[in-house]
Enzyme design. Structure first.
Site, PDB file in Angstrom:
ATOM      1  N   ASP A 138       0.807  -1.219   0.000  1.00  0.00           N
ATOM      2  CA  ASP A 138       0.000   0.000   0.000  1.00  0.00           C
ATOM      3  C   ASP A 138       0.844   1.275   0.000  1.00  0.00           C
ATOM      4  O   ASP A 138       0.604   2.189  -0.796  1.00  0.00           O
ATOM      5  CB  ASP A 138      -0.921  -0.012   1.232  1.00  0.00           C
ATOM      6  CG  ASP A 138      -1.667   1.290   1.412  1.00  0.00           C
ATOM      7  OD1 ASP A 138      -2.760   1.427   0.844  1.00  0.00           O
ATOM      8  OD2 ASP A 138      -1.160   2.174   2.120  1.00  0.00           O
ATOM      9  N   ALA A 168      -4.917   2.628  -0.522  1.00  0.00           N
ATOM     10  CA  ALA A 168      -4.797   1.867  -1.767  1.00  0.00           C
ATOM     11  C   ALA A 168      -5.327   0.456  -1.574  1.00  0.00           C
ATOM     12  O   ALA A 168      -6.092  -0.062  -2.399  1.00  0.00           O
ATOM     13  CB  ALA A 168      -3.345   1.847  -2.231  1.00  0.00           C
ATOM     14  N   ASP A 169      -4.927  -0.179  -0.486  1.00  0.00           N
ATOM     15  CA  ASP A 169      -5.397  -1.531  -0.193  1.00  0.00           C
ATOM     16  C   ASP A 169      -6.914  -1.591  -0.051  1.00  0.00           C
ATOM     17  O   ASP A 169      -7.588  -2.428  -0.661  1.00  0.00           O
ATOM     18  CB  ASP A 169      -4.768  -2.026   1.115  1.00  0.00           C
ATOM     19  CG  ASP A 169      -3.408  -2.674   0.910  1.00  0.00           C
ATOM     20  OD1 ASP A 169      -3.146  -3.177  -0.194  1.00  0.00           O
ATOM     21  OD2 ASP A 169      -2.619  -2.677   1.859  1.00  0.00           O
ATOM     22  N   LEU A 170      -7.450  -0.725   0.788  1.00  0.00           N
ATOM     23  CA  LEU A 170      -8.886  -0.774   1.079  1.00  0.00           C
ATOM     24  C   LEU A 170      -9.717  -0.425  -0.144  1.00  0.00           C
ATOM     25  O   LEU A 170     -10.747  -1.054  -0.414  1.00  0.00           O
ATOM     26  CB  LEU A 170      -9.213   0.163   2.244  1.00  0.00           C
ATOM     27  CG  LEU A 170      -8.539  -0.177   3.578  1.00  0.00           C
ATOM     28  CD1 LEU A 170      -8.879   0.854   4.636  1.00  0.00           C
ATOM     29  CD2 LEU A 170      -8.942  -1.576   4.051  1.00  0.00           C
ATOM     30  N   GLY A 173      -9.788  -3.321  -2.544  1.00  0.00           N
ATOM     31  CA  GLY A 173     -10.722  -4.355  -2.112  1.00  0.00           C
ATOM     32  C   GLY A 173     -12.160  -4.040  -2.492  1.00  0.00           C
ATOM     33  O   GLY A 173     -12.899  -4.906  -2.976  1.00  0.00           O
TER      34      GLY A 173
END
Length: 396
Positions: A138, A168-170, A173
C-alpha cells in the site's frame, strides 16, 4: 430474505488486505467464502497479534469465511485446490503471475477448464507497463500515485500516510468486489466468466478522482519525484484554504471539534447569517482572489467565525447549525465510535463472539438489502478450521 449472493461460492486465496477485504464484502452479501491458506496461515494473522493465530487487522478482513489449509507447493495441495475451484463461482487471489500459474491459477487455464468462472486478481501496478509484476504494498502505491502528497502539514519533512489508513489496499478491495459482482451478473446471463483485475496503483489514483484533472496545458512535462518543497507548497495550500474558506472545514469549540460542510450557496448564506457576516466570494469560496484586499477580507471573516465558534460547546453549535439548515456534526475520537448511537442503530458497529478472542466489537454490515437491517457479522475462522469438512465436500 436471502442475500443477493446467496448460493455463490468464492474461493479466496488472497493474503494481507485488498483481496481478503473483497472476500469479506462478498460474504457480507451472502456468498460462501472459503479462505485457502498455506500451512502457516495468511501472513496477516501475525500482524498486530492479539491471540494465537489472530492479528488485530486479520479479524475484520476475514470475518464470515471458512478456512482451509492447503500446501500449494505440493501436488496433493494443488490437486485439492483444483477440486475446490471446480465447485466455485469466483476465485480471488493476489499471487504474482508466475506463482499463480504454478499453483494452477493462471487465467487461461482456469477459463478453459471452467468457462463460467469469475477470477478477481489484485496486482501492485497492473499487468502492463514497465512495473508489471513488480511487487509492492500500500505505502509504495500511495507514493507512486501522488496520494502521499495530497495531505501535508506545515513542518513535514517526509510524506506521511493520512491517519495511517491503507487507502490503496482498502479501495482496491472495494473496487474488486464491485468488478467481481458485475462479472458474476454477466456470467449468470451469458455463461461466460471474466478476469477482473484491480491494481493498488489504480486504486490509489481512483480515490483522487476529483483532484486528478489537468486542463489544457497543465499536463505538460514528465512525472517527477516529490521534494520537500512540494510538501511545503501543498501544506501552504491546505493552510491557506483553511484560512480563507469558512464553509467546509472543522472548528474547535469549548469541548471538542465539529465539522461544518456547506456545499451550496443557500447553506453558506445561512451559515454566514448566524455570525452576521457577508462574503463577496460566496459563490466560489475555494478560489483564491487575485485582489489582495478581497483575500484579506475572506481571512478576516474566517478568523472571526473561528473565534465565535471557540466560545460555545459542540452540542450548542450543532443545534444552532441544524436549525439554520447547515450540515454539521461532531468530530468523534476514532477509539470511541463503537459507542456511537447512530452507528449502532444501523448495524454499522456490532459485537461478535470470536473464537480464540471472546467478544470483539468491530465494523458491522455496511449493506442494507431489501430494507432489512444488516445481518449479524460472523467471526473470522481459526486457521484450518474447515479443512476436513470442505475437502470432504469436494471429494478431495
Amino acid at each position: 430474505m436471502s442475500l443477493p449472493l446467496a448460493g455463490v461460492r468464492v474461493v479466496d486465496l488472497a493474503q494481507y488486505v485488498a483481496g481478503p477485504l473483497t472476500g469479506s464484502l462478498l460474504a457480507e452479501l451472502g456468498a460462501e467464502v472459503i479462505k485457502v491458506e498455506p500451512p502457516g496461515g495468511d501472513a496477516y494473522r501475525r500482524v498486530m497479534p492479539v491471540a494465537d493465530g489472530f492479528g488485530r487487522f486479520f479479524v475484520p478482513l476475514n470475518r464470515g469465511k471458512r478456512s482451509v489449509v492447503l500446501d500449494l507447493k505440493t501436488e496433493e495441495g494443488r490437486a485439492a485446490l483444483a477440486k475446490l475451484v471446480a465447485t466455485a463461482d469466483v476465485v480471488i487471489h493476489n499471487a504474482p503471475a508466475a506463482r499463480a500459474q504454478a499453483f494452477g491459477l493462471g487465467w487461461e487455464d482456469l477459463h478453459r477448464r471452467h468457462p463460467a468462472l469469475v477470477v478477481g486478481v489484485v496486482t501492485s501496478f497492473g499487468s502492463e507497463g514497465p512495473l508489471a509484476g513488480v511487487p509492492a504494498y500500500d505505502l509504495v502505491a500511495q507514493g507512486h500515485s501522488g496520494l502521499l502528497t495530497s495531505h501535508a502539514s506545515q513542518g513535514d519533512r517526509v510524506p506521511v500516510r493520512a491517519g495511517g489508513i491503507p487507502m490503496a489496499d482498502l479501495t482496491a478491495g472495494h473496487l474488486l468486489a464491485t468488478g467481481v459482482t458485475a462479472a458474476l451478473v454477466r456470467a449468470r446471463t451469458t455463461g461466460e466468466g471474466q478476469l477482473v483485475e484491480v491494481s493498488l496503483l489504480g486504486a490509489a489514483l481512483a480515490v483522487q478522482i476529483q483532484d486528478l484533472v489537468w486542463l489544457d496545458g497543465e499536463a505538460d512535462g514528465p512525472a517527477k519525484a516529490a521534494t520537500r518543497s512540494d510538501l511545503a507548497a501543498r501544506a501552504d495550500e491546505i493552510a491557506g484554504g483553511l484560512a480563507m474558506n469558512p464553509y467546509y472545514r472543522c472548528y474547535e469549540a469549548t469541548d471538542g471539534f465539529l465539522a461544518v460542510a456547506c456545499l451550496n450557496v443557500p447553506q453558506r448564506q445561512a451559515f454566514l447569517a448566524l455570525f452576521g457576516h457577508e462574503d463577496a466570494t460566496i459563490a466560489a469560496p475555494d478560489l483564491v482572489p487575485d485582489d489582495p484586499d478581497a483575500l484579506e477580507e475572506k481571512q478576516r471573516v474566517t478568523t472571526a467565525i473561528e473565534v465565535a465558534m471557540a466560545a460555545d460547546s459542540v452540542g450548542s453549535w450543532i443545534a444552532r447549525l441544524a436549525a439554520a439548515g447547515v450540515p454539521a456534526g461532531p468530530v468523534l475520537a476514532r477509539e470511541s465510535v463503537h459507542a456511537d448511537v447512530q452507528a449502532r442503530a444501523n448495524g454499522l458497529v456490532q459485537d461478535v463472539e470470536q473464537p480464540g478472542l471472546g467478544r470483539v466489537t468491530m465494523l458491522g454490515g455496511v449493506f442494507r438489502v431489501g430494507g432489512m437491517a444488516p445481518p449479524a457479522i460472523r467471526p473470522a475462522p481459526t486457521l484450518g478450521a474447515d479443512t476436513e469438512v470442505v475437502l470432504r465436500e469436494v471429494g478431495a
